[in-house]
Write a protein that holds these residues in place. Structure first.
Motif, PDB file in Angstrom:
ATOM      1  N   THR A 148     -10.214  -2.883  11.149  1.00 18.39           N
ATOM      2  CA  THR A 148     -10.576  -3.672   9.995  1.00 18.39           C
ATOM      3  C   THR A 148      -9.751  -4.767   9.989  1.00 18.39           C
ATOM      4  N   ASP A 149     -10.314  -5.890   9.339  1.00 21.34           N
ATOM      5  CA  ASP A 149      -9.645  -7.044   9.043  1.00 21.34           C
ATOM      6  C   ASP A 149      -9.038  -7.043   7.708  1.00 21.34           C
ATOM      7  N   ALA A 150      -9.160  -5.989   6.931  1.00 24.15           N
ATOM      8  CA  ALA A 150      -8.230  -5.908   5.696  1.00 24.15           C
ATOM      9  C   ALA A 150      -6.507  -5.932   6.069  1.00 24.15           C
ATOM     10  N   ALA A 151      -6.058  -6.468   5.422  1.00 27.71           N
ATOM     11  CA  ALA A 151      -4.589  -6.540   5.674  1.00 27.71           C
ATOM     12  C   ALA A 151      -3.945  -5.028   5.331  1.00 27.71           C
ATOM     13  N   ILE A 152      -3.484  -4.616   6.685  1.00 30.55           N
ATOM     14  CA  ILE A 152      -2.584  -3.327   6.471  1.00 30.55           C
ATOM     15  C   ILE A 152      -1.092  -3.661   6.910  1.00 30.55           C
ATOM     16  N   ASN A 153      -0.279  -3.747   6.129  1.00 32.43           N
ATOM     17  CA  ASN A 153       1.137  -4.073   6.329  1.00 32.43           C
ATOM     18  C   ASN A 153       1.935  -3.009   6.133  1.00 32.43           C
ATOM     19  N   PRO A 154       3.490  -2.820   6.607  1.00 34.02           N
ATOM     20  CA  PRO A 154       4.355  -1.885   6.417  1.00 34.02           C
ATOM     21  C   PRO A 154       4.186  -1.681   4.937  1.00 34.02           C
ATOM     22  N   GLY A 155       3.878  -0.421   4.630  1.00 34.06           N
ATOM     23  CA  GLY A 155       3.794   0.347   3.148  1.00 34.06           C
ATOM     24  C   GLY A 155       2.337   0.689   2.944  1.00 34.06           C
ATOM     25  N   ASN A 156       1.274   0.230   3.926  1.00 29.94           N
ATOM     26  CA  ASN A 156       0.020   0.475   3.587  1.00 29.94           C
ATOM     27  C   ASN A 156      -0.289   1.650   4.410  1.00 29.94           C
ATOM     28  N   SER A 157       0.384   2.005   5.518  1.00 30.68           N
ATOM     29  CA  SER A 157       0.012   3.209   6.446  1.00 30.68           C
ATOM     30  C   SER A 157       0.241   4.484   5.357  1.00 30.68           C
ATOM     31  N   GLY A 158      -0.920   5.219   5.535  1.00 26.21           N
ATOM     32  CA  GLY A 158      -0.915   6.478   4.610  1.00 26.21           C
ATOM     33  C   GLY A 158      -1.881   6.343   3.428  1.00 26.21           C
ATOM     34  N   GLY A 159      -2.192   5.094   3.211  1.00 24.17           N
ATOM     35  CA  GLY A 159      -3.070   4.879   1.984  1.00 24.17           C
ATOM     36  C   GLY A 159      -4.542   4.892   2.457  1.00 24.17           C
ATOM     37  N   PRO A 160      -5.197   5.155   1.442  1.00 23.05           N
ATOM     38  CA  PRO A 160      -6.778   5.304   1.713  1.00 23.05           C
ATOM     39  C   PRO A 160      -7.477   3.958   2.314  1.00 23.05           C
ATOM     40  N   LEU A 161      -8.508   3.995   3.088  1.00 25.34           N
ATOM     41  CA  LEU A 161      -9.229   2.970   3.389  1.00 25.34           C
ATOM     42  C   LEU A 161     -10.653   3.520   2.790  1.00 25.34           C
ATOM     43  N   LEU A 162     -11.372   2.656   1.867  1.00 22.42           N
ATOM     44  CA  LEU A 162     -12.497   3.163   1.198  1.00 22.42           C
ATOM     45  C   LEU A 162     -13.764   2.300   1.439  1.00 22.42           C
ATOM     46  N   ASP A 163     -14.786   2.737   1.361  1.00 26.27           N
ATOM     47  CA  ASP A 163     -16.102   1.941   1.108  1.00 26.27           C
ATOM     48  C   ASP A 163     -16.127   1.230  -0.305  1.00 26.27           C
ATOM     49  N   SER A 164     -17.192   0.555  -0.186  1.00 28.75           N
ATOM     50  CA  SER A 164     -17.510  -0.064  -1.585  1.00 28.75           C
ATOM     51  C   SER A 164     -17.931   0.822  -2.530  1.00 28.75           C
ATOM     52  N   ARG A 165     -18.325   1.984  -2.346  1.00 33.70           N
ATOM     53  CA  ARG A 165     -18.351   2.791  -3.349  1.00 33.70           C
ATOM     54  C   ARG A 165     -17.110   3.618  -3.993  1.00 33.70           C
TER      55      ARG A 165
ATOM     56  N   GLY B 248      -2.396  -9.130  11.832  1.00 36.75           N
ATOM     57  CA  GLY B 248      -3.025  -8.910  13.013  1.00 36.75           C
ATOM     58  C   GLY B 248      -4.365  -7.987  12.581  1.00 36.75           C
ATOM     59  N   ILE B 249      -4.602  -6.946  13.504  1.00 33.76           N
ATOM     60  CA  ILE B 249      -5.752  -6.311  13.323  1.00 33.76           C
ATOM     61  C   ILE B 249      -5.289  -4.707  12.861  1.00 33.76           C
ATOM     62  N   GLY B 250      -5.815  -4.171  11.784  1.00 35.92           N
ATOM     63  CA  GLY B 250      -5.656  -2.962  11.146  1.00 35.92           C
ATOM     64  C   GLY B 250      -6.439  -2.072  11.746  1.00 35.92           C
ATOM     65  N   PHE B 251      -5.848  -0.617  11.558  1.00 35.76           N
ATOM     66  CA  PHE B 251      -6.578   0.488  11.983  1.00 35.76           C
ATOM     67  C   PHE B 251      -6.283   1.415  11.023  1.00 35.76           C
ATOM     68  N   ALA B 252      -7.327   2.294  11.090  1.00 39.85           N
ATOM     69  CA  ALA B 252      -7.418   3.477  10.158  1.00 39.85           C
ATOM     70  C   ALA B 252      -7.867   4.977  10.891  1.00 39.85           C
ATOM     71  N   ILE B 253      -7.275   5.924  10.684  1.00 37.66           N
ATOM     72  CA  ILE B 253      -7.918   7.175  11.234  1.00 37.66           C
ATOM     73  C   ILE B 253      -9.091   7.641  10.424  1.00 37.66           C
ATOM     74  N   PRO B 254     -10.250   7.802  11.189  1.00 41.54           N
ATOM     75  CA  PRO B 254     -11.383   8.100  10.380  1.00 41.54           C
ATOM     76  C   PRO B 254     -11.530   9.453   9.809  1.00 41.54           C
TER      77      PRO B 254
ATOM     78  N   GLY C 233     -11.199   6.555   5.781  1.00 42.67           N
ATOM     79  CA  GLY C 233     -10.258   6.700   6.529  1.00 42.67           C
ATOM     80  C   GLY C 233      -8.738   6.452   5.985  1.00 42.67           C
ATOM     81  N   VAL C 234      -7.578   6.798   6.795  1.00 42.68           N
ATOM     82  CA  VAL C 234      -6.301   6.615   6.324  1.00 42.68           C
ATOM     83  C   VAL C 234      -5.801   5.425   7.171  1.00 42.68           C
ATOM     84  N   ASN C 235      -5.186   4.658   6.465  1.00 39.27           N
ATOM     85  CA  ASN C 235      -4.642   3.416   7.224  1.00 39.27           C
ATOM     86  C   ASN C 235      -3.360   3.834   7.786  1.00 39.27           C
ATOM     87  N   THR C 236      -3.332   3.087   9.174  1.00 35.67           N
ATOM     88  CA  THR C 236      -2.501   3.676  10.130  1.00 35.67           C
ATOM     89  C   THR C 236      -1.600   2.839  10.834  1.00 35.67           C
ATOM     90  N   ALA C 237      -2.099   1.591  11.484  1.00 30.86           N
ATOM     91  CA  ALA C 237      -1.581   0.940  12.344  1.00 30.86           C
ATOM     92  C   ALA C 237      -1.973  -0.539  12.180  1.00 30.86           C
TER      93      ALA C 237
END
Length: 104
Positions: A54-71, A90-96, A76-80
């Motif tokens: 994702t291009d959503a900002a995932i910075n230190p402290g976002n890891s472990g937070g939720p990645l949500l759809d528009s509903r 950079g580029i963010g990644f979430a565990i699906p 996913g869970v923000n990871t790296a």
């Protein structure tokens, strides 16, 4: 609420990342699903397969937070973050969600 399946995700789909970047609680960033099925190295060096990029900002402290759809469903869970400069840009990644459902 959990999304039905990671297979329902589409590149270009709007996403919301919630977290606590740099100690700033209750932070929301937005972006899109940039790619699906990515493999990145985890903190231990082990590969994390099938990640949502994702291009959503995932910075230190976002890891472990939720990645949500528009509903508001968990997709996913923000990871790296992958950053060439080492900065939090950079580029963010979430565990699906399918992996989260299987492991948690």
């Amino acid at each position: 609420q959990l999304s039905r399946s990671s297979f329902d995700l589409m590149v270009g789909q709007k996403v919301l990342a919630i977290g606590n970047p740099f100690g700033l609680d209750h932070t929301l960033t937005t972006g899109i699903v940039s790619a699906l099925g990515r493999e990145v190295s985890g903190a231990s060096g082990r590969p994390l397969k099938g990640c949502v990029q994702t291009d959503a900002a995932i910075n230190p402290g976002n890891s472990g937070g939720p990645l949500l759809d528009s509903r508001g469903s968990l997709i996913g869970v923000n990871t790296a973050i992958l950053s060439a400069s080492g900065a939090s840009a950079g580029i963010g990644f979430a565990i699906p969600v399918d992996t989260v459902r299987r492991v948690v």
